[in-house]
Write an enzyme that holds these catalytic residues in place. Structure first.
Site, short mmCIF file in Angstrom:
data_model
loop_
_atom_site.label_atom_id
_atom_site.label_comp_id
_atom_site.label_asym_id
_atom_site.label_seq_id
_atom_site.Cartn_x
_atom_site.Cartn_y
_atom_site.Cartn_z
N ASP A 146 -0.20 5.21 0.89
CA ASP A 146 -0.51 6.03 2.02
C ASP A 146 -0.80 5.36 3.40
OD1 ASP A 146 -1.15 8.70 0.51
OD2 ASP A 146 -2.25 7.50 -0.60
N ASP A 171 0.79 -1.34 0.18
CA ASP A 171 0.02 0.12 0.12
C ASP A 171 0.91 1.28 0.04
OD1 ASP A 171 -2.45 1.71 0.56
OD2 ASP A 171 -1.41 2.06 2.54
N GLY A 218 -4.99 2.93 -3.64
CA GLY A 218 -6.40 3.40 -4.04
C GLY A 218 -6.25 4.48 -5.27
N ASP A 234 -2.24 -0.57 5.85
CA ASP A 234 -2.65 -0.06 7.34
C ASP A 234 -4.23 0.36 7.39
OD1 ASP A 234 -2.55 2.01 5.33
OD2 ASP A 234 -2.61 3.34 7.08
N ASN A 276 -9.11 -0.13 3.39
CA ASN A 276 -9.09 -0.41 1.89
C ASN A 276 -8.40 -1.68 1.58
OD1 ASN A 276 -7.06 1.14 2.16
ND2 ASN A 276 -7.59 1.68 -0.07
#
Length: 288
Positions: free
Chosen positions: A9, A7, A42, A234, A237
């Site tokens: 962010d 991931d 995302g 984290d 999503n």
């Protein structure tokens, strides 16, 4: 060979929004040992490629929560929203004057009322709760207002052509009431998935577009078995990829719900947690 899906962010990116040298070096170490490292986010593919270039790293990308899989210089899989449903949701968001990212095959589009609308919401939030730090709220909003590759539009209708495809819709608002209304409205469409990657946003995708399916699609592309996949994340999503991956690693700053379903927990994102996870739970394990 493993697929390591990371991931961005709150995970690979530090609080300044960049990839640290330590994290970039660990990714290169994994690649040198024959593993495939993919970003799973995302964010739009274009934005991710820009961040990777700044860090001097090359990786395939699972973008827009799994709506777009990009590898070997091209899109290898795609799960767009149904356009009529997307148009209904965007109409509702523009009626509410909510800022959004519209991820399409022609770039990331944002409404030109964004900056003024967010400032109004911050002023209202501050009025309702004087203890809020307006400067911190404004700084958080900059990550949405200034994300790489945005194209400002007066309305989604100005770009709504037959050849346009919609990968994801991300509304951002400091008004919980507005987000709740959009959430309820979007969930009337059974073929949609609505999740969140931060406190003040929603992420609206086709039901087949999630990070779990993204990992499976990217693993299949590279001929990697599901049990040899690793996920590092984290937030909510990230849930689908944590439940899908053979090994799930939560960041030290991850939500408690994410930590509960993971096999390991690494350091926080500002302490190069991705580098620690790769070296401790992937590369070192391979040598045992």
């Amino acid at each position: 060979m493993k697929l390591i899906a990371i991931d961005l962010d709150g995970t690979l990116l530090n609080k300044k929004g960049s990839i640290s040298h330590e994290n970039a070096q660990a990714i290169k170490e994994a690649q040198m040992m024959g593993h495939v490292v993919s970003i799973c986010t995302g964010r739009a593919v274009e934005d991710v490629l820009n961040l990777l270039q700044e860090a001097g790293v090359e990786c395939p990308v699972i973008g827009a929560n799994g709506a777009v899989l990009y590898a070997d210089g091209k899109v290898v899989d795609h799960h767009p929203l149904q356009k009529e449903h997307a148009a209904s949701i965007l109409t509702k968001m523009e009626e509410l004057q909510v800022f959004y990212h519209l991820h399409t095959n022609k770039g990331i589009h944002t409404p030109d009322f964004g900056q003024e609308g967010i400032q109004v919401e911050i002023d209202m939030a501050k009025s309702a709760n004087p203890e809020l730090n307006a400067e911190e709220l404004w700084d958080a909003a900059q990550g949405y207002l200034k994300q790489f590759g945005q194209i400002s539009i007066d309305s989604f209708r100005s770009i709504w052509t037959e050849d346009l495809t919609v990968n994801k819709i991300l509304p951002f608002s400091y008004s919980e009431k507005k987000l709740e209304e959009i959430n309820r409205f979007a969930k009337q469409f059974e073929d949609l998935s609505v999740t969140s990657s931060a406190q003040h946003n929603l992420e609206i995708n086709d039901e087949k577009a999630n990070k779990g399916n993204g990992i499976l699609g990217m693993a299949d592309h590279f001929g990697i078995q599901q049990e040899n996949t690793v996920a590092i994340g984290d937030n909510m999503n990230d849930w689908p990829m944590m439940k899908t991956a053979g090994t799930a690693i939560a960041m030290g700053n991850a939500l408690p719900e994410i930590k509960e379903i993971c096999h390991f927990t690494t350091l926080e994102n500002d302490a190069h947690g991705v580098a620690h996870a790769i070296r401790e739970f992937v590369l070192k394990q391979a040598l045992v």
